[in-house]
Design a protein around this motif. Structure first.
Motif, PDB file in Angstrom:
ATOM      1  N   ASP A 132       5.881 -11.935  -2.156  1.00  0.00           N
ATOM      2  CA  ASP A 132       6.467 -12.275  -0.856  1.00  0.00           C
ATOM      3  C   ASP A 132       7.318 -11.119  -0.322  1.00  0.00           C
ATOM      4  N   ALA A 133       7.971 -10.381  -1.217  1.00  0.00           N
ATOM      5  CA  ALA A 133       8.821  -9.269  -0.777  1.00  0.00           C
ATOM      6  C   ALA A 133       8.027  -8.207  -0.038  1.00  0.00           C
ATOM      7  N   PHE A 134       6.758  -7.997  -0.383  1.00  0.00           N
ATOM      8  CA  PHE A 134       5.933  -7.026   0.330  1.00  0.00           C
ATOM      9  C   PHE A 134       5.755  -7.439   1.789  1.00  0.00           C
ATOM     10  N   ARG A 135       5.588  -8.709   2.013  1.00  0.00           N
ATOM     11  CA  ARG A 135       5.366  -9.215   3.378  1.00  0.00           C
ATOM     12  C   ARG A 135       6.613  -9.094   4.243  1.00  0.00           C
ATOM     13  N   ARG A 136       7.776  -8.990   3.606  1.00  0.00           N
ATOM     14  CA  ARG A 136       9.029  -8.884   4.361  1.00  0.00           C
ATOM     15  C   ARG A 136       9.437  -7.437   4.626  1.00  0.00           C
ATOM     16  N   MET A 137       8.669  -6.477   4.150  1.00  0.00           N
ATOM     17  CA  MET A 137       9.011  -5.071   4.379  1.00  0.00           C
ATOM     18  C   MET A 137       8.799  -4.691   5.827  1.00  0.00           C
ATOM     19  N   GLN A 138       9.499  -3.624   6.267  1.00  0.00           N
ATOM     20  CA  GLN A 138       9.376  -3.163   7.642  1.00  0.00           C
ATOM     21  C   GLN A 138       7.922  -2.831   7.954  1.00  0.00           C
ATOM     22  N   LEU A 139       7.496  -3.151   9.164  1.00  0.00           N
ATOM     23  CA  LEU A 139       6.087  -3.109   9.524  1.00  0.00           C
ATOM     24  C   LEU A 139       5.472  -1.737   9.311  1.00  0.00           C
ATOM     25  N   ASN A 140       6.147  -0.686   9.740  1.00  0.00           N
ATOM     26  CA  ASN A 140       5.569   0.655   9.666  1.00  0.00           C
ATOM     27  C   ASN A 140       6.289   1.524   8.636  1.00  0.00           C
ATOM     28  N   SER A 141       6.913   0.888   7.656  1.00  0.00           N
ATOM     29  CA  SER A 141       7.694   1.654   6.671  1.00  0.00           C
ATOM     30  C   SER A 141       7.618   1.012   5.294  1.00  0.00           C
ATOM     31  N   SER A 142       6.431   0.529   4.935  1.00  0.00           N
ATOM     32  CA  SER A 142       6.351  -0.169   3.649  1.00  0.00           C
ATOM     33  C   SER A 142       5.781   0.733   2.560  1.00  0.00           C
ATOM     34  N   LEU A 143       4.651   0.386   1.948  1.00  0.00           N
ATOM     35  CA  LEU A 143       4.252   1.021   0.689  1.00  0.00           C
ATOM     36  C   LEU A 143       3.607   2.382   0.891  1.00  0.00           C
ATOM     37  N   GLU A 144       4.442   3.396   1.145  1.00  0.00           N
ATOM     38  CA  GLU A 144       3.968   4.765   1.338  1.00  0.00           C
ATOM     39  C   GLU A 144       3.658   5.453   0.016  1.00  0.00           C
ATOM     40  N   ALA A 145       4.394   5.150  -1.036  1.00  0.00           N
ATOM     41  CA  ALA A 145       4.312   5.888  -2.295  1.00  0.00           C
ATOM     42  C   ALA A 145       3.705   5.006  -3.382  1.00  0.00           C
ATOM     43  N   LEU A 146       2.767   5.584  -4.145  1.00  0.00           N
ATOM     44  CA  LEU A 146       2.088   4.846  -5.212  1.00  0.00           C
ATOM     45  C   LEU A 146       1.757   5.821  -6.342  1.00  0.00           C
ATOM     46  N   ASP A 196       3.863  10.528  -7.568  1.00  0.00           N
ATOM     47  CA  ASP A 196       2.860  10.759  -8.600  1.00  0.00           C
ATOM     48  C   ASP A 196       3.574  10.799  -9.946  1.00  0.00           C
ATOM     49  N   ILE A 197       2.838  10.501 -10.991  1.00  0.00           N
ATOM     50  CA  ILE A 197       3.309  10.717 -12.352  1.00  0.00           C
ATOM     51  C   ILE A 197       2.503  11.885 -12.894  1.00  0.00           C
ATOM     52  N   GLY A 198       3.192  12.961 -13.217  1.00  0.00           N
ATOM     53  CA  GLY A 198       2.529  14.186 -13.607  1.00  0.00           C
ATOM     54  C   GLY A 198       1.976  14.148 -15.015  1.00  0.00           C
ATOM     55  N   PRO A 199       1.264  15.195 -15.408  1.00  0.00           N
ATOM     56  CA  PRO A 199       0.751  15.281 -16.780  1.00  0.00           C
ATOM     57  C   PRO A 199       1.853  15.370 -17.830  1.00  0.00           C
ATOM     58  N   ASP A 200       3.079  15.630 -17.376  1.00  0.00           N
ATOM     59  CA  ASP A 200       4.240  15.638 -18.266  1.00  0.00           C
ATOM     60  C   ASP A 200       4.870  14.260 -18.426  1.00  0.00           C
ATOM     61  N   GLY A 249       1.148  13.450   1.324  1.00  0.00           N
ATOM     62  CA  GLY A 249       0.461  13.108   0.085  1.00  0.00           C
ATOM     63  C   GLY A 249       0.817  14.085  -1.018  1.00  0.00           C
ATOM     64  N   LEU A 250       0.832  13.617  -2.273  1.00  0.00           N
ATOM     65  CA  LEU A 250       1.275  14.425  -3.405  1.00  0.00           C
ATOM     66  C   LEU A 250       0.366  14.201  -4.609  1.00  0.00           C
ATOM     67  N   SER A 251       0.032  15.297  -5.298  1.00  0.00           N
ATOM     68  CA  SER A 251      -0.663  15.229  -6.583  1.00  0.00           C
ATOM     69  C   SER A 251      -0.102  16.320  -7.479  1.00  0.00           C
ATOM     70  N   VAL A 252       0.293  15.963  -8.698  1.00  0.00           N
ATOM     71  CA  VAL A 252       0.867  16.915  -9.655  1.00  0.00           C
ATOM     72  C   VAL A 252      -0.104  17.077 -10.815  1.00  0.00           C
ATOM     73  N   TRP A 253      -0.436  18.329 -11.164  1.00  0.00           N
ATOM     74  CA  TRP A 253      -1.458  18.615 -12.174  1.00  0.00           C
ATOM     75  C   TRP A 253      -1.172  19.974 -12.805  1.00  0.00           C
TER      76      TRP A 253
END
Length: 285
Positions: A132-146, A196-200, A249-253
């Motif tokens: 439910d908390a995801f649905r209450r996030m700001q419309l254009n400012s929610s899950l940017e990072a994964l 991102d979670i890097g190789p380290d 966008g980010l990728s660590v390698w």
């Protein structure tokens, strides 16, 4: 894959650690708006997703110093829903992407805030549970990072925390359920745009500050990922306004020389004044 005619170049006064700043162009009506990138180990292959729900994959050409000299990419395609059809237009605002060690692809969305799982790029989607908390996030400012850890645990956080003095809530998905075990400190005006979670095994957070005509500033922070939460905060990159485009966008390698590399991709917002750009920095271990 269709070969592309591309030009690239670095800034006149490159910041410390800058390896590449490559301008990416592609004759494709779906090209642009890139919000996420994944670079596979070794740095020769990549996957990119746009905030209009399109994706492409391809190869990166590099010189002897590891600098990007060209890209070859497949025509862009729309992400699928649970069947054969593409996602509905109103549900395509893809923002974050994480590729698990087994190749499973996860994508987070704004608008209709949720995370989808794909067994392979171009395949059908599977919806993860939506708190439910995801649905209450700001419309254009929610899950940017994964980001995804080596054991398959997902971590996500919204672009905004709700107040400048409020930390970013970090959500975790494991064992088929979400929880919100800890937070990340919010520092100044910067907003969270990728992770991102890097190789380290450490957690990397890409942040952006926008100051109108002065342009964008980019910051990259790193944290140790512990059972108690995020620790040992360190700022690795903080660029002056206007150094790069709208890096989202980010990728660590690691490259063949063992260097830790952060690849970032710019969202041009489909606007002629902005640019699609791939930027890479060598990071300290």
């Amino acid at each position: 894959m269709a070969a592309l005619a591309l030009r690239g170049g670095a800034t006149a006064a490159p910041p410390p650690g800058l390896v590449s700043a490559f301008r990416w162009k592609m004759a494709d009506p779906l090209f642009g708006g890139f919000s996420a990138i994944h670079v596979y180990p070794g740095g020769a292959r990549f996957l990119a997703v746009s905030d209009r729900g399109a994706w492409t994959e391809g190869r990166i050409a590099r010189d002897a110093r590891g600098r990007i000299t060209g890209l070859e990419a497949a025509p862009m395609r729309l992400l699928r829903g649970q069947g054969e059809a593409p996602l509905d237009e109103a549900r395509r605002d893809a923002e974050g992407m994480a590729v698990a060690p087994d190749g499973t692809l996860y994508i987070s969305f704004e608008g209709a805030t949720r995370v989808l799982r794909y067994a392979r790029p171009g395949g059908p989607a599977e919806n993860l549970p939506t708190p439910d908390a995801f649905r209450r996030m700001q419309l254009n400012s929610s899950l940017e990072a994964l980001a995804v850890a080596a054991d398959g645990t997902l971590y996500t956080l919204p672009e905004r925390s709700g107040r400048i003095d409020r930390p970013f809530p970090v959500w975790r998905f494991r064992g088929g359920r979400w929880d919100q075990p800890f937070t990340l400190p919010r520092r100044g005006e910067y907003l969270a745009v990728s992770a991102d979670i890097g190789p380290d095994g450490r957690f990397y957070l890409l942040e952006r500050d926008f100051r109108g005509l002065s342009g964008f500033s980019t910051r990259l922070r790193r944290f140790d990922l512990t059972r108690a939460g995020m620790a040992a905060e360190a700022t690795l990159i903080e660029t002056p306004l206007g150094t790069h485009g709208n890096l989202e966008g980010l990728s660590v390698w690691r490259d063949g020389a063992g260097r830790l590399i952060a690849t970032m991709i710019a969202d041009d917002n489909f606007h002629f004044l902005l640019r699609s750009e791939i930027v890479e920095y060598a990071l300290p271990d």
